[in-house]
Scaffold this motif. Structure first.
Motif, PDB file in Angstrom:
ATOM      1  N   PRO A  19      83.618 -53.005  22.322  1.00  0.00           N
ATOM      2  CA  PRO A  19      83.879 -52.699  23.734  1.00  0.00           C
ATOM      3  C   PRO A  19      84.107 -53.933  24.597  1.00  0.00           C
ATOM      4  N   ALA A  20      83.468 -55.051  24.272  1.00  0.00           N
ATOM      5  CA  ALA A  20      83.588 -56.266  25.076  1.00  0.00           C
ATOM      6  C   ALA A  20      84.757 -57.161  24.646  1.00  0.00           C
ATOM      7  N   ALA A  21      85.612 -56.684  23.752  1.00  0.00           N
ATOM      8  CA  ALA A  21      86.754 -57.487  23.302  1.00  0.00           C
ATOM      9  C   ALA A  21      87.687 -57.771  24.475  1.00  0.00           C
ATOM     10  N   ASP A  22      88.141 -58.997  24.556  1.00  0.00           N
ATOM     11  CA  ASP A  22      89.076 -59.411  25.594  1.00  0.00           C
ATOM     12  C   ASP A  22      90.340 -58.551  25.540  1.00  0.00           C
ATOM     13  N   PHE A  23      90.810 -58.131  26.703  1.00  0.00           N
ATOM     14  CA  PHE A  23      91.991 -57.268  26.770  1.00  0.00           C
ATOM     15  C   PHE A  23      93.203 -57.918  26.122  1.00  0.00           C
ATOM     16  N   LEU A  45      81.684 -44.841  18.051  1.00  0.00           N
ATOM     17  CA  LEU A  45      83.039 -44.798  18.586  1.00  0.00           C
ATOM     18  C   LEU A  45      82.975 -44.567  20.093  1.00  0.00           C
ATOM     19  N   HIS A  46      83.537 -45.501  20.853  1.00  0.00           N
ATOM     20  CA  HIS A  46      83.526 -45.416  22.308  1.00  0.00           C
ATOM     21  C   HIS A  46      84.833 -44.876  22.869  1.00  0.00           C
ATOM     22  N   GLY A  47      85.946 -45.205  22.229  1.00  0.00           N
ATOM     23  CA  GLY A  47      87.234 -44.794  22.762  1.00  0.00           C
ATOM     24  C   GLY A  47      88.375 -45.365  21.950  1.00  0.00           C
ATOM     25  N   ILE A  48      89.554 -45.334  22.553  1.00  0.00           N
ATOM     26  CA  ILE A  48      90.761 -45.826  21.909  1.00  0.00           C
ATOM     27  C   ILE A  48      91.606 -46.543  22.956  1.00  0.00           C
ATOM     28  N   VAL A  49      92.154 -47.688  22.558  1.00  0.00           N
ATOM     29  CA  VAL A  49      93.118 -48.387  23.396  1.00  0.00           C
ATOM     30  C   VAL A  49      94.482 -48.139  22.767  1.00  0.00           C
ATOM     31  N   THR A  50      95.374 -47.541  23.538  1.00  0.00           N
ATOM     32  CA  THR A  50      96.705 -47.204  23.042  1.00  0.00           C
ATOM     33  C   THR A  50      97.759 -48.066  23.742  1.00  0.00           C
ATOM     34  N   GLU A  51      98.965 -48.004  23.215  1.00  0.00           N
ATOM     35  CA  GLU A  51     100.087 -48.697  23.856  1.00  0.00           C
ATOM     36  C   GLU A  51     100.213 -48.279  25.311  1.00  0.00           C
ATOM     37  N   THR A  52     100.033 -47.013  25.580  1.00  0.00           N
ATOM     38  CA  THR A  52     100.127 -46.498  26.941  1.00  0.00           C
ATOM     39  C   THR A  52      99.070 -47.127  27.839  1.00  0.00           C
ATOM     40  N   ASP A  53      97.851 -47.272  27.321  1.00  0.00           N
ATOM     41  CA  ASP A  53      96.789 -47.913  28.097  1.00  0.00           C
ATOM     42  C   ASP A  53      97.168 -49.361  28.436  1.00  0.00           C
ATOM     43  N   VAL A  54      97.711 -50.070  27.460  1.00  0.00           N
ATOM     44  CA  VAL A  54      98.105 -51.462  27.669  1.00  0.00           C
ATOM     45  C   VAL A  54      99.219 -51.542  28.706  1.00  0.00           C
ATOM     46  N   LEU A  55     100.230 -50.700  28.571  1.00  0.00           N
ATOM     47  CA  LEU A  55     101.340 -50.713  29.528  1.00  0.00           C
ATOM     48  C   LEU A  55     100.870 -50.375  30.939  1.00  0.00           C
ATOM     49  N   ALA A  56      99.955 -49.435  31.059  1.00  0.00           N
ATOM     50  CA  ALA A  56      99.442 -49.068  32.378  1.00  0.00           C
ATOM     51  C   ALA A  56      98.794 -50.265  33.064  1.00  0.00           C
ATOM     52  N   VAL A  57      98.040 -51.046  32.311  1.00  0.00           N
ATOM     53  CA  VAL A  57      97.399 -52.234  32.889  1.00  0.00           C
ATOM     54  C   VAL A  57      98.454 -53.253  33.300  1.00  0.00           C
ATOM     55  N   ARG A  61      98.099 -53.047  37.197  1.00  0.00           N
ATOM     56  CA  ARG A  61      97.089 -54.013  37.668  1.00  0.00           C
ATOM     57  C   ARG A  61      97.111 -55.324  36.876  1.00  0.00           C
ATOM     58  N   PRO A  62      98.263 -55.970  36.868  1.00  0.00           N
ATOM     59  CA  PRO A  62      98.394 -57.211  36.097  1.00  0.00           C
ATOM     60  C   PRO A  62      97.451 -58.321  36.566  1.00  0.00           C
ATOM     61  N   GLU A  63      97.103 -58.314  37.832  1.00  0.00           N
ATOM     62  CA  GLU A  63      96.216 -59.355  38.353  1.00  0.00           C
ATOM     63  C   GLU A  63      94.821 -59.296  37.747  1.00  0.00           C
ATOM     64  N   SER A  64      94.442 -58.136  37.206  1.00  0.00           N
ATOM     65  CA  SER A  64      93.099 -57.976  36.640  1.00  0.00           C
ATOM     66  C   SER A  64      93.030 -58.343  35.156  1.00  0.00           C
ATOM     67  N   ILE A  65      94.151 -58.607  34.540  1.00  0.00           N
ATOM     68  CA  ILE A  65      94.197 -58.850  33.093  1.00  0.00           C
ATOM     69  C   ILE A  65      93.200 -59.912  32.614  1.00  0.00           C
ATOM     70  N   PRO A  66      93.084 -61.049  33.287  1.00  0.00           N
ATOM     71  CA  PRO A  66      92.168 -62.081  32.770  1.00  0.00           C
ATOM     72  C   PRO A  66      90.710 -61.636  32.639  1.00  0.00           C
ATOM     73  N   SER A  67      90.295 -60.672  33.432  1.00  0.00           N
ATOM     74  CA  SER A  67      88.886 -60.274  33.406  1.00  0.00           C
ATOM     75  C   SER A  67      88.621 -58.976  32.643  1.00  0.00           C
ATOM     76  N   LEU A  68      89.646 -58.345  32.132  1.00  0.00           N
ATOM     77  CA  LEU A  68      89.472 -57.040  31.482  1.00  0.00           C
ATOM     78  C   LEU A  68      89.002 -57.161  30.036  1.00  0.00           C
ATOM     79  N   VAL A  69      88.228 -56.152  29.615  1.00  0.00           N
ATOM     80  CA  VAL A  69      87.814 -56.006  28.224  1.00  0.00           C
ATOM     81  C   VAL A  69      88.260 -54.623  27.742  1.00  0.00           C
ATOM     82  N   ALA A  70      88.172 -54.409  26.445  1.00  0.00           N
ATOM     83  CA  ALA A  70      88.662 -53.165  25.844  1.00  0.00           C
ATOM     84  C   ALA A  70      88.080 -51.921  26.513  1.00  0.00           C
ATOM     85  N   SER A  71      86.786 -51.937  26.805  1.00  0.00           N
ATOM     86  CA  SER A  71      86.171 -50.737  27.399  1.00  0.00           C
ATOM     87  C   SER A  71      86.687 -50.457  28.798  1.00  0.00           C
TER      88      SER A  71
END
Length: 150
Positions: A19-23, A45-57, A61-71
């Protein structure tokens, strides 16, 4: 879809991140492995990160990318399937829930999936690779049935 079950087409080697993996590292992992998702997993199992999730970020909210983690970006409302389900059931579940990937779990699918219960993942791509065989088998069965009913 004849007698094929989820276990016949699922991918057993699932890529996971904590969950704490860097985005950015998570997105890079998906890109390098050429996969459309990673499961967010530690002791459960906490969840899933999909291509759609990545594209949405990236778009919203590209400005938040440096601080985001997988969860922060994962989808946590998971739809799961057991390996003994017919493939047609999985296809219906994918359609009913508007998802493209189903984690495959042992036993009854419940809200908490522990390490030993995560068996793999089945995706629309996995299923589509087997559709030609399924269509041929279904066509043969229909042809046999038509011969008996004519």
């Amino acid at each position: 879809m004849s007698n094929m079950q989820v276990r016949d087409v699922m991918t057993e080697q699932v890529v996971t991140v904590p969950p704490a993996a860097d985005f950015r590292a998570t997105a890079r992992e998906m890109l390098e492995r050429r996969i459309g998702s990673v499961l967010v997993f530690d002791d459960r199992l906490h969840g899933i990160v999909t291509e759609t999730d990545v594209l949405a970020v990236v778009v919203e909210r590209p400005e938040s990318i440096p601080s985001l983690v997988a969860s922060d970006v994962m989808t946590d409302d998971l739809v799961t399937v057991t390996p003994d389900r017919p493939l047609s059931w999985a296809v219906n579940r994918i359609g009913d829930h508007n998802v493209k990937k189903l984690p495959v779990v042992r036993g009854q699918a419940g809200p908490i999936v522990r390490a030993g219960d995560l068996l793999g993942i089945v995706t629309l791509s996995d299923i589509s690779h087997h559709l030609p065989d399924e269509v041929r088998e279904t066509r043969k069965a229909l042809d046999r049935r038509d011969k008996w009913t004519d």
